[in-house]
Motif scaffolding. Structure first.
Motif, short mmCIF file in Angstrom:
data_model
loop_
_atom_site.label_atom_id
_atom_site.label_comp_id
_atom_site.label_asym_id
_atom_site.label_seq_id
_atom_site.Cartn_x
_atom_site.Cartn_y
_atom_site.Cartn_z
N LYS A 114 8.05 -13.88 1.58
CA LYS A 114 7.30 -14.27 0.39
C LYS A 114 6.60 -13.05 -0.20
CE LYS A 114 6.42 -19.16 1.15
NZ LYS A 114 5.46 -20.15 1.64
N THR A 115 6.73 -12.90 -1.52
CA THR A 115 6.09 -11.77 -2.20
C THR A 115 4.59 -11.76 -1.90
OG1 THR A 115 7.71 -11.91 -3.96
CG2 THR A 115 5.71 -10.69 -4.45
N SER A 116 3.99 -12.94 -1.87
CA SER A 116 2.54 -13.01 -1.62
C SER A 116 2.21 -12.48 -0.22
CB SER A 116 2.03 -14.44 -1.80
OG SER A 116 2.79 -15.32 -1.00
N ASP A 117 3.03 -12.85 0.78
CA ASP A 117 2.81 -12.33 2.14
C ASP A 117 3.00 -10.82 2.17
OD1 ASP A 117 2.49 -14.91 2.88
OD2 ASP A 117 4.41 -15.11 3.92
N ALA A 118 4.05 -10.35 1.50
CA ALA A 118 4.35 -8.92 1.49
C ALA A 118 3.20 -8.14 0.85
CB ALA A 118 5.66 -8.66 0.76
N ARG A 119 2.55 -8.77 -0.11
CA ARG A 119 1.44 -8.09 -0.78
C ARG A 119 0.17 -8.12 0.09
NH1 ARG A 119 0.30 -5.44 -5.45
NH2 ARG A 119 2.43 -5.24 -6.18
N GLU A 120 -0.01 -9.25 0.79
CA GLU A 120 -1.24 -9.39 1.59
C GLU A 120 -1.34 -8.37 2.71
OE1 GLU A 120 -1.65 -13.46 2.89
OE2 GLU A 120 -2.16 -14.08 0.85
N ILE A 121 -0.19 -7.95 3.26
CA ILE A 121 -0.29 -7.02 4.39
C ILE A 121 -0.55 -5.58 3.94
CG2 ILE A 121 1.14 -8.42 5.92
CD1 ILE A 121 3.41 -6.45 5.49
N LEU A 122 -0.54 -5.34 2.65
CA LEU A 122 -0.84 -3.97 2.19
C LEU A 122 -2.32 -3.66 2.36
CD1 LEU A 122 1.25 -3.76 -1.10
CD2 LEU A 122 1.84 -2.96 1.20
N LYS A 123 -2.59 -2.40 2.63
CA LYS A 123 -3.97 -1.96 2.76
C LYS A 123 -4.60 -1.81 1.38
CE LYS A 123 -3.24 0.43 7.13
NZ LYS A 123 -1.84 0.82 7.37
N GLN A 124 -5.91 -2.03 1.29
CA GLN A 124 -6.59 -1.86 0.00
C GLN A 124 -6.97 -0.41 -0.25
OE1 GLN A 124 -9.72 -4.94 -0.02
NE2 GLN A 124 -8.50 -5.78 -1.71
N LYS A 125 -7.09 0.34 0.85
CA LYS A 125 -7.37 1.77 0.70
C LYS A 125 -6.31 2.58 1.43
CE LYS A 125 -12.27 2.02 -0.23
NZ LYS A 125 -13.50 2.80 0.06
N VAL A 126 -6.05 3.75 0.92
CA VAL A 126 -5.05 4.62 1.54
C VAL A 126 -5.65 6.01 1.71
CG1 VAL A 126 -3.14 3.31 0.57
CG2 VAL A 126 -4.02 5.27 -0.68
N LEU A 127 -5.10 6.76 2.64
CA LEU A 127 -5.58 8.12 2.85
C LEU A 127 -5.28 8.98 1.63
CD1 LEU A 127 -4.52 8.85 6.54
CD2 LEU A 127 -6.86 8.68 5.64
N MET A 128 -6.23 9.79 1.24
CA MET A 128 -6.01 10.74 0.14
C MET A 128 -4.77 11.59 0.41
SD MET A 128 -7.23 12.08 -2.73
CE MET A 128 -8.93 12.58 -3.05
N THR A 129 -4.62 12.06 1.64
CA THR A 129 -3.48 12.93 1.94
C THR A 129 -2.15 12.20 1.72
OG1 THR A 129 -3.82 12.34 4.26
CG2 THR A 129 -4.66 14.47 3.55
N ASP A 130 -2.13 10.91 2.10
CA ASP A 130 -0.90 10.13 1.87
C ASP A 130 -0.68 9.90 0.38
OD1 ASP A 130 -0.30 9.90 4.54
OD2 ASP A 130 -1.21 7.92 4.78
#
Lengths: 307, 307
Positions: free
Chosen positions: B181-197
Motif C-alpha cells: 500500500k502506498t500509504s504504508d510505504a509512505r509511513e515507514i519513511l523517516k521525517q528527518k534525514v542526515l544532511m550528509t545523505d
C-alpha cells in the motif's frame, strides 16, 4: 617552456540549492600567477603580491598543490618557482585558495607539456584545499580548473562532471569585507534536515541542471532556491535578505551566499542586468558602514587560462 | 471528431535518487482507452476491461480527471464516454491510475481540438491521482502526459519540466504480484534525514539530470543511487537486493523501486541489455513462489498517443 603566466579565476561554490555540489567560475576577480622552471630541484615561492600569505611552499596552498602534482610526475626532482599576484581576497568566499591551487597546477601542467588531465589537476589542487580548510573539497577547484559550472557528485569515488553553461549568463558578486570563518559557517548547520526540505532541495538541483542545459533562464531563476543552508547562514551576512530581494527586483535571476560567505552572488541574463544588479548591491551596502567590493563577470567557461 | 483511441503508458516515479521529483514513461505496459463524444451531457464510463474498477465516473480516476478538464472548458455540458482496456495492474507501482487519468484527458483534449496545453492536462490528471491516493501528485501523470523523463520541481507553484531522454535508453520492469500500500510505504519513511545523505542525494539528482542531457550512460549509471528512501523501503520487496545486484551484473545501468513498489525497474543502454536484465529478473523470481510479470520497453518519449 621555461615560464608561463596564468589567470586563475575566482569561483562560487554552493550555488544556491547545489550546496556542496555545484560551483561556477568567474572572469573577475581572478589572480595572476607566474610559474617558472628553475635549475634547483624543489618548489619555491619567490613572491606573493597583494596578500600576506606564507611563502613556505609547504604552508602555501599553491606549493602544496604543485607538490601533489610533482609526486605523480615522471621526474619529481624538477625545480618550480611560483610568483603570485593575489586579487582575490583570502576569506572572501569566492575561492581565493582554490584559485592559487588551481592556477599553480594548471600552469605547471603547461610547463611540463600537459601530462595530466583536468580531473587529475583537480585532485592535485584539492590538496591545496586540504591545507586551507582541513578538507580536500572540490567545489571551488573543480570550476577553477575546468571552467563553467561543475557538479561534484561524490568524493568516494571522486566524481566530477562539467555542466553546460548558457551563453549569456553573468554573475554579480559583492564581497563585504567582514570575516566569516568557514569552520563557524559549517558548525551552525544542522546535522539532520526535514525530508520535505531535502526533497524540495533536490527538485531544485535537478531543475537548475536542466535549466543550464536548456538555457532556460526562467527555470534557472525558479531553481535558485536554497531551503536548507541559506536560512541558517543568512544571519552571518549584513543585509542578506535586502540584497537578495532587491537584486531580484533589479533583474537578477537569483543567487545566494557564495561558498560559506561573506560574499553574495547573483546570476543574471546578460551584462546589462548584471550591472544593474551590481549597482543595486552598491546602493544597499553604501550606507552600512562596511567595506565591500563588487565584481561583475560573465561565467568563465575556460577555467585557469594562459595569458 | 466523435471518437478516439489512445495508448496510455505505464510510468516509473521516484527514479532512484529522484524521489518525489523524477519520473519516466514506458512503451509497455500501457492501457488503451476509447473516448467518445455522446449526445447526453456528462461523463459516463461504459466499460472497463481487464480490471475490477468503479464505473461511476466520480469514483474513477479517469472520470474525475475528465471532469476537471470539462470544468475549464468553454462548453462544460458536452457528453463524454470512456471505455478502458486495462493492461497496467492497479497497485503495481507503475502508474496504473496515472495512465487512466492521463489517457482520458489527453484523449478528450484531442476530441475537443486540443484546447489545452500539456501542462494543463497534467493538472487535470492530477485530480485523478488525488482520488486514487489522497494526494494530487504529478510524478506519474507528468511523464504519462508529456513522455520521456520529467521533473517536478515544486507543487506550490506547480513547476514541471521535461528532461532530455537519451536515444538508446531502455527500461526493464518486474512486477511482483504482492500488495504494497502506498500509504504504508509512505509511513515507514523517516521525517528527518542526515544532511550528509541529503547532499549525496542531490549530488546524484544533479548528476542524473546532467547524464540524461549528456547522453552519458556511465554517469547515469553512477547517479542511479538512492541513499534515503530505498534503504527503508527495500524490505517491502522480495529479493530486492538480489535483483539490483544481479541485474547490474547482467548489464543494467542501475534502477530501484518503481513508485512505492512493489515493481522494480532497471535502466539499460540498448534493447539487448534490457532483455538480458529481464531474463535475470526472471531467473531470480522463478524460484520464489510469487507471481510476477516482466516488461521490457524503450523509454516512451511521446506520452499518451493516439492509435
Amino acid at each position: 617552456m621555461d615560464a608561463i603566466k596564468v589567470f586563475a579565476p575566482g569561483t562560487v561554490a554552493n550555488v544556491a540549492c547545489g550546496f556542496d555540489v555545484i560551483g561556477l567560475a568567474m572572469d573577475a576577480p581572478g589572480d595572476e600567477m607566474i610559474l617558472r622552471r628553475t635549475d634547483k630541484p624543489g618548489i619555491t615561492i619567490s613572491a606573493i603580491h597583494g596578500a600576506n600569505l606564507p611563502t613556505d611552499p609547504l604552508q602555501n596552498v599553491a606549493g602544496v598543490a604543485v607538490q601533489a602534482l610533482l609526486q605523480k610526475y615522471a621526474n619529481p626532482d624538477i625545480g618550480i618557482d611560483i610568483e603570485i599576484f593575489k586579487n582575490i581576497h583570502p576569506g572572501s568566499g569566492i575561492g581565493s585558495s582554490a584559485a592559487s591551487s588551481a592556477g599553480a597546477v594548471v600552469g605547471v601542467n603547461h610547463l611540463l607539456g600537459q601530462p595530466f588531465t583536468p580531473k587529475q589537476l583537480v585532485r592535485f589542487a584539492m590538496e591545496g584545499e586540504r591545507l586551507a580548510s582541513g578538507a580536500a573539497h572540490a567545489d571551488n577547484v573543480a570550476p577553477a580548473v575546468m571552467g563553467g559550472f561543475t557538479l561534484v557528485r561524490s568524493y568516494k569515488p571522486l566524481d566530477i562532471t562539467s555542466l553546460h553553461t548558457p551563453a549569456d549568463l553573468w554573475v554579480s558578486v559583492i564581497h563585504p569585507q567582514i570575516e566569516v570563518k568557514t569552520s563557524d559557517a559549517r558548525e551552525i548547520l544542522k546535522q539532520k534536515v526535514l525530508m520535505t526540505d531535502a526533497i524540495r532541495q533536490w527538485g531544485n538541483v535537478g531543475a537548475l541542471v536542466a535549466g543550464l542545459y536548456q538555457e532556460n533562464y526562467d527555470l534557472i531563476s525558479r531553481a535558485l532556491e536554497d531551503v536548507i543552508v541559506e536560512p541558517v547562514r543568512a544571519i552571518l551576512i549584513p543585509a542578506f535578505y535586502a540584497l537578495k530581494t532587491k537584486c531580484k527586483d533589479a533583474g537578477a535571476l537569483g543567487g545566494g551566499i557564495s561558498g560559506s560567505g561573506p560574499s553574495v552572488f547573483m546570476l543574471s541574463k546578460g551584462e546589462e542586468n548584471a550591472r544593474k544588479v551590481a549597482a543595486m548591491m552598491d546602493t544597499i551596502y553604501a550606507p552600512l558602514g562596511v567595506d565591500y567590493k563588487i565584481y561583475v563577470s560573465k561565467i568563465n567557461t575556460q577555467g585557469v587560462k594562459v595569458i
